[in-house]
Structure formats: structure tokens, C-alpha cells
Design a protein around this motif. Sequence first.
Motif, PDB file in Angstrom:
ATOM      1  N   SER A  99     -36.274 -36.567 -25.481  1.00 44.26           N
ATOM      2  CA  SER A  99     -34.609 -36.733 -25.431  1.00 44.26           C
ATOM      3  C   SER A  99     -34.324 -35.117 -24.854  1.00 44.26           C
ATOM      4  O   SER A  99     -35.713 -34.022 -24.163  1.00 44.26           O
ATOM      5  CB  SER A  99     -34.549 -36.126 -26.737  1.00 44.26           C
ATOM      6  N   ARG A 100     -33.968 -34.472 -24.282  1.00 46.82           N
ATOM      7  CA  ARG A 100     -32.545 -33.333 -23.574  1.00 46.82           C
ATOM      8  C   ARG A 100     -33.825 -31.842 -24.542  1.00 46.82           C
ATOM      9  O   ARG A 100     -33.441 -31.238 -24.067  1.00 46.82           O
ATOM     10  CB  ARG A 100     -31.590 -33.396 -23.630  1.00 46.82           C
ATOM     11  N   ARG A 101     -33.260 -32.316 -25.795  1.00 46.34           N
ATOM     12  CA  ARG A 101     -33.918 -31.898 -26.543  1.00 46.34           C
ATOM     13  C   ARG A 101     -35.518 -31.653 -26.467  1.00 46.34           C
ATOM     14  O   ARG A 101     -35.321 -29.857 -26.954  1.00 46.34           O
ATOM     15  CB  ARG A 101     -33.286 -32.062 -28.251  1.00 46.34           C
ATOM     16  N   ALA A 102     -36.240 -32.119 -27.040  1.00 49.22           N
ATOM     17  CA  ALA A 102     -37.091 -32.494 -26.792  1.00 49.22           C
ATOM     18  C   ALA A 102     -38.508 -31.629 -25.231  1.00 49.22           C
ATOM     19  O   ALA A 102     -39.878 -30.917 -25.647  1.00 49.22           O
ATOM     20  CB  ALA A 102     -38.336 -33.618 -27.095  1.00 49.22           C
ATOM     21  N   MET A 103     -37.742 -32.126 -24.447  1.00 42.27           N
ATOM     22  CA  MET A 103     -38.498 -31.528 -22.824  1.00 42.27           C
ATOM     23  C   MET A 103     -38.799 -30.147 -23.183  1.00 42.27           C
ATOM     24  O   MET A 103     -39.592 -29.769 -22.753  1.00 42.27           O
ATOM     25  CB  MET A 103     -37.216 -31.915 -21.766  1.00 42.27           C
ATOM     26  N   PRO A 104     -37.526 -29.343 -23.553  1.00 43.40           N
ATOM     27  CA  PRO A 104     -37.678 -27.865 -22.769  1.00 43.40           C
ATOM     28  C   PRO A 104     -39.124 -26.828 -23.432  1.00 43.40           C
ATOM     29  O   PRO A 104     -40.664 -26.847 -22.972  1.00 43.40           O
ATOM     30  CB  PRO A 104     -36.679 -27.268 -23.187  1.00 43.40           C
ATOM     31  N   HIS A 105     -39.501 -27.601 -24.731  1.00 44.33           N
ATOM     32  CA  HIS A 105     -40.430 -28.297 -26.140  1.00 44.33           C
ATOM     33  C   HIS A 105     -41.777 -28.592 -25.379  1.00 44.33           C
ATOM     34  O   HIS A 105     -43.088 -28.023 -25.188  1.00 44.33           O
ATOM     35  CB  HIS A 105     -39.960 -27.604 -26.872  1.00 44.33           C
ATOM     36  N   PHE A 106     -41.937 -29.817 -24.653  1.00 46.32           N
ATOM     37  CA  PHE A 106     -42.602 -30.755 -24.171  1.00 46.32           C
ATOM     38  C   PHE A 106     -43.475 -29.915 -22.985  1.00 46.32           C
ATOM     39  O   PHE A 106     -44.596 -29.263 -22.833  1.00 46.32           O
ATOM     40  CB  PHE A 106     -42.606 -31.843 -24.282  1.00 46.32           C
ATOM     41  N   LEU A 107     -42.768 -29.651 -21.918  1.00 43.20           N
ATOM     42  CA  LEU A 107     -42.959 -28.884 -20.789  1.00 43.20           C
ATOM     43  C   LEU A 107     -43.263 -27.566 -20.831  1.00 43.20           C
ATOM     44  O   LEU A 107     -44.665 -26.775 -20.975  1.00 43.20           O
ATOM     45  CB  LEU A 107     -41.610 -28.548 -19.688  1.00 43.20           C
ATOM     46  N   THR A 108     -42.923 -26.965 -22.470  1.00 43.33           N
ATOM     47  CA  THR A 108     -43.716 -25.500 -22.423  1.00 43.33           C
ATOM     48  C   THR A 108     -44.766 -25.372 -23.419  1.00 43.33           C
ATOM     49  O   THR A 108     -45.752 -24.570 -22.420  1.00 43.33           O
ATOM     50  CB  THR A 108     -42.694 -24.502 -23.918  1.00 43.33           C
ATOM     51  N   THR A 109     -44.829 -26.705 -24.055  1.00 43.82           N
ATOM     52  CA  THR A 109     -46.880 -27.196 -24.870  1.00 43.82           C
ATOM     53  C   THR A 109     -47.975 -26.412 -23.640  1.00 43.82           C
ATOM     54  O   THR A 109     -48.479 -26.395 -23.474  1.00 43.82           O
ATOM     55  CB  THR A 109     -46.390 -28.461 -25.654  1.00 43.82           C
ATOM     56  N   LEU A 110     -47.291 -27.914 -22.241  1.00 45.06           N
ATOM     57  CA  LEU A 110     -47.615 -27.981 -21.586  1.00 45.06           C
ATOM     58  C   LEU A 110     -48.376 -26.808 -20.486  1.00 45.06           C
ATOM     59  O   LEU A 110     -49.720 -26.121 -20.422  1.00 45.06           O
ATOM     60  CB  LEU A 110     -47.452 -29.225 -20.460  1.00 45.06           C
TER      61      LEU A 110
END
Length: 490
Positions: free
Chosen positions: A177-188
Motif C-alpha cells: 500500500s501507499r502507507r507501507a511503500m515508503p517504509h519498504f523502500l527505506t528498509t531496502l
Amino acid sequence: MPSCGITGMHFVVSTGTEKPDPELRKLIRSHVMLGKNRGKILPTRKRKPKEPELTSSNSDPSPPNASDLDEDAEARHLASSTTSHSLPAVVPHILGSGMSTICFADALEPGTIEVVLRLSSIAKKLLFPLEPCMFFDRRAENWIAPLARDPAYLHAMIFTSQFYFDALLTGKSFSISRRAMPHFLTTLKLLRERMADDNDQAKLSDSTAAAIMGLVGHAHLTGDFKTARHHMEGLYKIVILRGGVTTFKTNAKLLVEILRCDIGLSLHTGSKPIFFNNRSRDPFVPYPYLTPLVQLTNPSIPNYHRYSFMFLDDIDDDLAQAWRVISDFCTVINFAVNSQLRISTETFLDTMTSVVYRLLDMHFEIGSRDEAIRLGLLAFLCGVFLQWKHLGMSYAHFTSMLRNCLIRMASECISSELMVWLLMVGAVSVLDESDDGWLKPLLRVNIGLCAIEGWSEMQRLLKDFMWIGLVYDTPGMRVFNSIIAGPSRA
């Protein structure tokens, strides 16, 4: 002398006829009473307020046992431990959750961390079928504290928690989701930077492994098995560089999660597991020494159930040994449930690791009794040790193997009782409604051959092989009732 697996089991031994000395008696008593003398909850007594004084953080009491804390209590304790000074004066009630008082490892929007708390409050029951009889030690230290010191771990926990509520719980879409995507990219991004750095301590830390594990689980659940395996290979390298699985003694639950991801991928895709795939570098974990725990249940009753004697001497020795270990484990679990006791995470880990990886490595002729028993044991353990079906995932390759094996089984190779156990185990663990067309008629015929008329008789037969009522009684009764309600068995 039996080996003690990954973590070992420790006992206090006294020999001879003389009484132990006072210090030993005190040690024995304290060991026996661990977790029991919690005492009654007494009403708070009013005390005269003391003059406010500054207290050094070094004088803070040690953290309370994680099993006695709810999530907010853990967060409040962590917050207090990161404060340099505290006043023992009257403190106003915390607004919001305890997490709001923690200084996290990275800047977050207000309320972002709440999703981690929401998932954490249900995670044990969701991911561990044996949760009611398991003790999770050092939970705050291992899973909450890193949120305040490792930004990669922080963002990984946020995006995996958000993914659960946005995708898995609703079943609408497995996309981020749009809410989760920034945290996913930051984790990577943070993990890539960490792996390119020379800081081995950070690379090999528990929180780094946990963050990568979040990526593995996400890739698995979204069907990106190539990426999931790539991340799992990275986790394997971390474990090996740390010195192997025995280095996770202080965080057994993390190793449980890593190995469950590995096993789940293997069962779903049919690929070899990444761990314990090289005997010289990565030998199997020894079987756990469960005898002392089994003897607690009822030492006068042999553990190996009635129907086990019908075939254990006639099957492969390694397969028979795996059966005996699982049978012991079932005895311990059923006793723990009935006695309202709990097993350690280490016992869970040692049993899962030693048995499942050996079963995955065994090979027998397709359609043979040994192969049917091997697959039946794996199916049984899927519902006991693994979590993927609860998250909406199947074990596609393994389920296909089990289905083909049971359909092809020649009736003369196997007793009706064993066939009933195999079919019931498959029905309550990995098979689904799409299998009813062949499963129910075959099960109905064999139930009739065993002269089973009611659920109590069926339950007795299942327990005479191996069965964990906590996990399988409810779905088992549902399957049995659907058989009884079907066409006549006459």
C-alpha cells in the motif's frame, strides 16, 4: 549420552543418600519454583509522597520478565530506560500508547508506530498454533528494544505490520500500500548501505537478520519466490558468519522465524531448503532429549502409542526415529495443555529443526508406505510448527505430493487405521475443499473399515498414532462430521 540440540537442557542432579547441603537445596527449590511464586496481586498501599529527587539511570531496576508485560508496559519500560533522569514524583497518565514516549531510531509521522503495536498484540496467536503452551522469553529485549536503535529494523517492522493489515487481513491485494511503500523502500536502502559498510557487528546483528526476514516473508507472501530465496540466502550467510545456529541462544525466537521461512519456501516451491543442506558445513541439529519432559507426563505409561507398534519396526530406521521424537513432543504438548504449563521456545526450536529438516532430506519410492508416512509426518508438522496457512499461503508443491501419494496408495500396503490417520492429517493441515471429491469418499470407506461410529472413537484412533488436540481437534471434528453427514457408509 543423548545430545541436547541447539540450546541444551539443564538439570540439577543429586546422587548418594546424604541430604544436599543448604545452598544446593536452595538452588533446587529456586529452580523448581521458577515462574510459580508470582504471589497474589495485592491492592496498592498508599504511601506518603517523598521529596522529589533525581535518580540516575544506572539505578533503574532491571527489566521485568517479558512474559509478564503487555505491549504498552514493554514500551513504557523501554522509554523509561532511555531517559537519563527520572523523578519519582506523581506522573500524569500517558496519553496514547507507551510507544509514544520512545525515541525511535528514525523520524516518524505521528501514529505510524501504532500499527506495529496492533500486530504485536496478536502476533503470537496468529503465528504460533502452540502459543497457549509456549513461553516466549526476553520478548521486550529482542523485539521491542531494537525499534529505538536500528532504523532498518524499525522500518521493516512498520512495513510488514502495515502489509498485514492492508493486504493479508483484508484479502484484497498482495501489493504494498501507499502507507507501507515508503517504509519498504527505506528498509531496502538502509540494508544495502549496511551491507556495503565495513561494520560487521551491524551486518551480523539480530536486528539486521530480523529486518531481512521481513523482506523474505513479504516476498514469499506476494509470490516472488526468486527474491524470497535471494534474501534467504543472505540470511544464511549471516548465520554462518556468526558461527551457525548455536549462536542464537539468546534469541531463539528469531531463529525459529528464520527457519520457518526456509521450510515454508521449500514446501511451497519444492526447492531444497537453504539451511542444513551441506552436511560437512551445516550438519543436522541433534534430536532433542525429551525423555525428562515425557517422564513428567506419566512415567508408568509407554509413550509409543498402540498403533505405532504396528509398523515402526517395519519402516526405515531414520523415519522411525523421527516418528518417535514427534510422538514424544506430542505427549509433552498435550500434557502441557492439560496441565496449563508451557514449553520453552528452545524445545519448540530444537524439535522443529531436528525433525523437519531430516524429513525433507529423506527419499523413498513414490507410493510406498515409507513415503506416505514421511509425507504424513510433514503434513502433521505443518500445522504444528508453521504459520503460512494462517496467513493465506499454501504449500503448493508439498500438497501436490501428498495428494498424489494418498490417491496412489495401494490398500494392501497400509492398514485402514493408518490410512484414516494419514487422510485426517492431510485434511486438517494442508488439503482444502478442492480435495473433497477424492478425500471424503476415501476417508469414508476407511472409517467404515475401522468401525468408527462417533468422534470420540475417531479421536481415540488418532491419538493412538499421534495427535495434538489443541491444534487439530476443532478442524478434525469438522471434517469427521462432514463425513458422517455425507452419503451412507453402508
